[in-house]
Design a protein around this motif. Structure first.
Motif, PDB file in Angstrom:
ATOM      1  N   GLU A  13       0.825  -1.213   0.000  1.00  0.00           N
ATOM      2  CA  GLU A  13       0.000   0.000   0.000  1.00  0.00           C
ATOM      3  C   GLU A  13       0.856   1.258   0.000  1.00  0.00           C
ATOM      4  OE1 GLU A  13      -2.462  -0.297   3.413  1.00  0.00           O
ATOM      5  OE2 GLU A  13      -3.600  -2.031   2.668  1.00  0.00           O
ATOM      6  N   GLU A  14       1.999   1.210   0.699  1.00  0.00           N
ATOM      7  CA  GLU A  14       2.881   2.375   0.783  1.00  0.00           C
ATOM      8  C   GLU A  14       3.798   2.503  -0.425  1.00  0.00           C
ATOM      9  OE1 GLU A  14       4.902   1.869   4.467  1.00  0.00           O
ATOM     10  OE2 GLU A  14       3.165   2.478   5.683  1.00  0.00           O
ATOM     11  N   GLY A  15       3.738   1.550  -1.349  1.00  0.00           N
ATOM     12  CA  GLY A  15       4.516   1.638  -2.584  1.00  0.00           C
ATOM     13  C   GLY A  15       5.961   1.218  -2.457  1.00  0.00           C
ATOM     14  N   ARG A  18      10.866   0.819  -4.775  1.00  0.00           N
ATOM     15  CA  ARG A  18      11.835   1.885  -4.501  1.00  0.00           C
ATOM     16  C   ARG A  18      13.004   1.278  -3.742  1.00  0.00           C
ATOM     17  NH1 ARG A  18       7.223   4.607  -2.281  1.00  0.00           N
ATOM     18  NH2 ARG A  18       8.250   4.770  -0.250  1.00  0.00           N
ATOM     19  N   ASP A  19      14.204   1.622  -4.144  1.00  0.00           N
ATOM     20  CA  ASP A  19      15.392   1.117  -3.464  1.00  0.00           C
ATOM     21  C   ASP A  19      15.719   2.048  -2.303  1.00  0.00           C
ATOM     22  OD1 ASP A  19      17.621  -0.241  -2.712  1.00  0.00           O
ATOM     23  OD2 ASP A  19      18.880   0.409  -4.376  1.00  0.00           O
ATOM     24  N   GLY A  59      13.656   0.192  17.520  1.00  0.00           N
ATOM     25  CA  GLY A  59      14.300  -0.969  18.118  1.00  0.00           C
ATOM     26  C   GLY A  59      14.482  -2.133  17.173  1.00  0.00           C
ATOM     27  N   MET A  60      13.865  -2.052  15.990  1.00  0.00           N
ATOM     28  CA  MET A  60      14.053  -3.099  14.996  1.00  0.00           C
ATOM     29  C   MET A  60      15.128  -2.673  14.003  1.00  0.00           C
ATOM     30  SD  MET A  60      10.256  -4.575  14.122  1.00  0.00           S
ATOM     31  CE  MET A  60      10.970  -5.694  12.909  1.00  0.00           C
ATOM     32  N   PRO A  61      15.868  -3.619  13.438  1.00  0.00           N
ATOM     33  CA  PRO A  61      16.906  -3.252  12.475  1.00  0.00           C
ATOM     34  C   PRO A  61      16.306  -2.664  11.199  1.00  0.00           C
ATOM     35  CG  PRO A  61      16.599  -5.625  12.525  1.00  0.00           C
ATOM     36  CD  PRO A  61      15.797  -5.075  13.659  1.00  0.00           C
ATOM     37  N   ALA A  62      17.020  -1.727  10.605  1.00  0.00           N
ATOM     38  CA  ALA A  62      16.599  -1.168   9.317  1.00  0.00           C
ATOM     39  C   ALA A  62      16.866  -2.208   8.231  1.00  0.00           C
ATOM     40  CB  ALA A  62      17.364   0.110   9.024  1.00  0.00           C
ATOM     41  N   ILE A  63      16.062  -2.178   7.180  1.00  0.00           N
ATOM     42  CA  ILE A  63      16.209  -3.149   6.094  1.00  0.00           C
ATOM     43  C   ILE A  63      16.006  -2.453   4.761  1.00  0.00           C
ATOM     44  CG2 ILE A  63      13.766  -3.816   6.236  1.00  0.00           C
ATOM     45  CD1 ILE A  63      14.620  -6.645   5.401  1.00  0.00           C
ATOM     46  N   GLN A  64      16.771  -2.885   3.771  1.00  0.00           N
ATOM     47  CA  GLN A  64      16.621  -2.368   2.416  1.00  0.00           C
ATOM     48  C   GLN A  64      15.475  -3.093   1.712  1.00  0.00           C
ATOM     49  OE1 GLN A  64      20.980  -2.787   1.285  1.00  0.00           O
ATOM     50  NE2 GLN A  64      20.394  -1.019   0.062  1.00  0.00           N
ATOM     51  N   THR A  65      14.758  -2.364   0.893  1.00  0.00           N
ATOM     52  CA  THR A  65      13.645  -2.983   0.166  1.00  0.00           C
ATOM     53  C   THR A  65      14.139  -4.074  -0.776  1.00  0.00           C
ATOM     54  OG1 THR A  65      13.807  -1.180  -1.442  1.00  0.00           O
ATOM     55  CG2 THR A  65      12.128  -0.977   0.290  1.00  0.00           C
ATOM     56  N   SER A  66      15.403  -4.018  -1.176  1.00  0.00           N
ATOM     57  CA  SER A  66      15.968  -5.035  -2.067  1.00  0.00           C
ATOM     58  C   SER A  66      16.428  -6.280  -1.314  1.00  0.00           C
ATOM     59  CB  SER A  66      17.144  -4.457  -2.856  1.00  0.00           C
ATOM     60  OG  SER A  66      18.162  -4.017  -1.975  1.00  0.00           O
ATOM     61  N   GLY A  99      19.407 -13.400  -3.181  1.00  0.00           N
ATOM     62  CA  GLY A  99      20.544 -12.488  -3.134  1.00  0.00           C
ATOM     63  C   GLY A  99      20.601 -11.488  -4.264  1.00  0.00           C
ATOM     64  N   THR A 100      19.827 -11.718  -5.331  1.00  0.00           N
ATOM     65  CA  THR A 100      19.823 -10.791  -6.466  1.00  0.00           C
ATOM     66  C   THR A 100      18.628  -9.839  -6.416  1.00  0.00           C
ATOM     67  OG1 THR A 100      18.523 -12.258  -7.905  1.00  0.00           O
ATOM     68  CG2 THR A 100      20.915 -12.583  -7.860  1.00  0.00           C
ATOM     69  N   GLY A 101      17.813  -9.934  -5.354  1.00  0.00           N
ATOM     70  CA  GLY A 101      16.631  -9.086  -5.256  1.00  0.00           C
ATOM     71  C   GLY A 101      15.434  -9.638  -6.004  1.00  0.00           C
ATOM     72  N   THR A 102      15.486 -10.923  -6.367  1.00  0.00           N
ATOM     73  CA  THR A 102      14.395 -11.565  -7.101  1.00  0.00           C
ATOM     74  C   THR A 102      13.524 -12.364  -6.139  1.00  0.00           C
ATOM     75  OG1 THR A 102      15.815 -11.776  -9.058  1.00  0.00           O
ATOM     76  CG2 THR A 102      13.839 -13.162  -8.971  1.00  0.00           C
ATOM     77  N   PRO A 103      12.194 -12.250  -6.224  1.00  0.00           N
ATOM     78  CA  PRO A 103      11.314 -13.035  -5.346  1.00  0.00           C
ATOM     79  C   PRO A 103      11.530 -14.528  -5.551  1.00  0.00           C
ATOM     80  CG  PRO A 103      10.077 -11.261  -6.398  1.00  0.00           C
ATOM     81  CD  PRO A 103      11.421 -11.304  -7.074  1.00  0.00           C
ATOM     82  N   VAL A 104      11.572 -15.285  -4.457  1.00  0.00           N
ATOM     83  CA  VAL A 104      11.723 -16.730  -4.545  1.00  0.00           C
ATOM     84  C   VAL A 104      10.339 -17.376  -4.529  1.00  0.00           C
ATOM     85  CG1 VAL A 104      13.984 -16.755  -3.460  1.00  0.00           C
ATOM     86  CG2 VAL A 104      11.958 -16.949  -2.029  1.00  0.00           C
ATOM     87  N   GLY A 105      10.209 -18.458  -5.281  1.00  0.00           N
ATOM     88  CA  GLY A 105       8.951 -19.203  -5.306  1.00  0.00           C
ATOM     89  C   GLY A 105       7.740 -18.407  -5.735  1.00  0.00           C
ATOM     90  N   PRO A 106       7.876 -17.464  -6.715  1.00  0.00           N
ATOM     91  CA  PRO A 106       6.705 -16.684  -7.101  1.00  0.00           C
ATOM     92  C   PRO A 106       5.720 -17.530  -7.892  1.00  0.00           C
ATOM     93  CG  PRO A 106       8.527 -16.225  -8.596  1.00  0.00           C
ATOM     94  CD  PRO A 106       9.054 -17.149  -7.545  1.00  0.00           C
TER      95      PRO A 106
END
Length: 363
Positions: free
Chosen positions: A155-157, A167-168, A176-183, A190-197
């Motif tokens: 929903e937030e894009g 968006r990267d 308190g939670m670790p930050a995470i990259q959208t990728s 590891g390449t930013g590709t969804p697994v098992g789509p």
């Protein structure tokens, strides 16, 4: 008096079966009757790996059962999308049949299903049969929290409906939670590709709706490790880190026999001197990747322990691999499977169920 009969149902992958088996040992220790349900393919592998230890009797009270996964014998069970689809569509019906047959044969009525969250389509079967449900998430609470918020991230894009990053950028789900990259979302490789789509994301989007089916969600984690995640989701119950027994002797459902020679080899090395290399039960390398990794380990000149499954690199030249093993014989050790808890130093603290720092040979 027995405390009840618990049906345990992991997703058919080594990284899921192992924590479920550790939990099952603890449940047996507390007086519960436990029936551990694997798919037929994994059931066969677990039994085969148990043979050197005396077969299923080595499990000490855990009853083993199996059901079909819905795939053909020649299907590739390392294809995560295909496996997820099969588990969603076929396993629930087979599970219902198993419960009915067990009770008809005189086994005690099943009181609880401790089910892998990835196997959530089976929770409706449990409710239909009057069985209470506890959902077990085998990874971190933070990972589950991110998956619980997948629809919100869409929903937030930040991601699209297929799981790709729109968006990267880096975001933090809660203080308190670790930050995470959208990728680097949990469902991406590891390449930013969804697994098992698309089966994986479809399943994840159902996680937020499990409240009506599972009475409790338990995680293989502990409060101090993930304060932010447990504050965001106080209903998550931490029960980890799980260990089958303090001596690390109880079998934990490995798919291949463990080569315990590597433990003595590791003990003979200085602390923090060894590079440990393992890619789990499903990863596959092509011969070029395998040879590059092998040559990198050789050039590093460090002692290494490398787990190489028999099916790890299809098409690899046997003569090349034999020559490589001969060259590194004085430096590295290569095994087909290992007792990972012992290798990575999992040992119970004195008079405690918590895991402490045991062996420190691995860098």
């Amino acid at each position: 008096m027995a405390k009840g009969h618990i049906l345990v149902l992991p997703f058919p992958a080594q990284g899921h079966v192992t924590p479920f088996m550790k939990l099952s040992h603890r449940l047996v220790d507390h007086g519960f009757e436990v029936t551990f349900v694997n798919t037929e393919a994994d059931h066969s592998r677990v039994l085969g790996a148990l043979q050197p230890a005396g077969g299923a009797t080595a499990l000490g009270g855990i009853h083993l059962a199996s059901i079909p996964d819905g795939l053909a014998d020649d299907d590739d069970r390392r294809n995560l999308g295909k496996l997820l689809d099969a588990c969603s569509w076929h396993v629930p019906g087979h599970l219902e049949r198993l419960v009915t047959e067990m009770e008809a044969a005189g086994r005690p009525k099943v009181n609880w299903l401790v089910g892998d969250m990835v196997m959530s389509p089976c929770f409706e079967v449990a409710k239909k049969l009057g069985i209470r449900v506890a959902s077990f998430w085998t990874a971190s609470a933070a990972c589950l929290a991110i998956m619980r918020n997948a629809s919100k991230l869409i929903e937030e894009g930040l991601i699209n409906v297929e799981g790709w990053a729109e968006r990267d950028e880096t975001f933090q789900l809660a203080p308190g939670m670790p930050a995470i990259q959208t990728s680097r979302m949990p469902w991406l490789d590891g390449t930013g590709t969804p697994v098992g789509p698309p089966a994986m994301l479809e399943l994840i989007l159902r996680f937020a709706k499990l409240k009506s089916l599972a009475e409790v969600v338990v995680c293989n984690s502990f409060d101090e490790a993930e304060v932010g995640a447990f504050k965001l989701y106080p209903e998550f119950l931490p029960i980890g880190p799980l260990v089958a027994d303090r001596e690390l002797k109880k079998p934990v459902g490995h798919f291949l026999p463990e080569d315990e020679r590597c433990v003595k080899w590791l003990d003979a090395r200085p602390d923090r001197s060894v590079v440990y290399v393992a890619f789990g039960s499903m990863a596959i390398f092509d011969p070029r990747q395998f040879e590059e990794l092998a040559e990198g380990l050789e050039l590093a000149g460090r002692p290494f322990l490398w787990v190489v499954r028999p099916d790890f690199a299809a098409g690899l030249s046997e003569s090349w691999f034999a020559e490589f093993r001969q060259r590194v014989a004085g430096t590295g050790m290569i095994v087909s499977w290992c007792p990972q808890q012992q290798v990575t130093g999992a040992a119970a603290r004195k008079k405690s169920a918590c895991i402490g720092n045991g062996r420190r040979r691995c860098a």
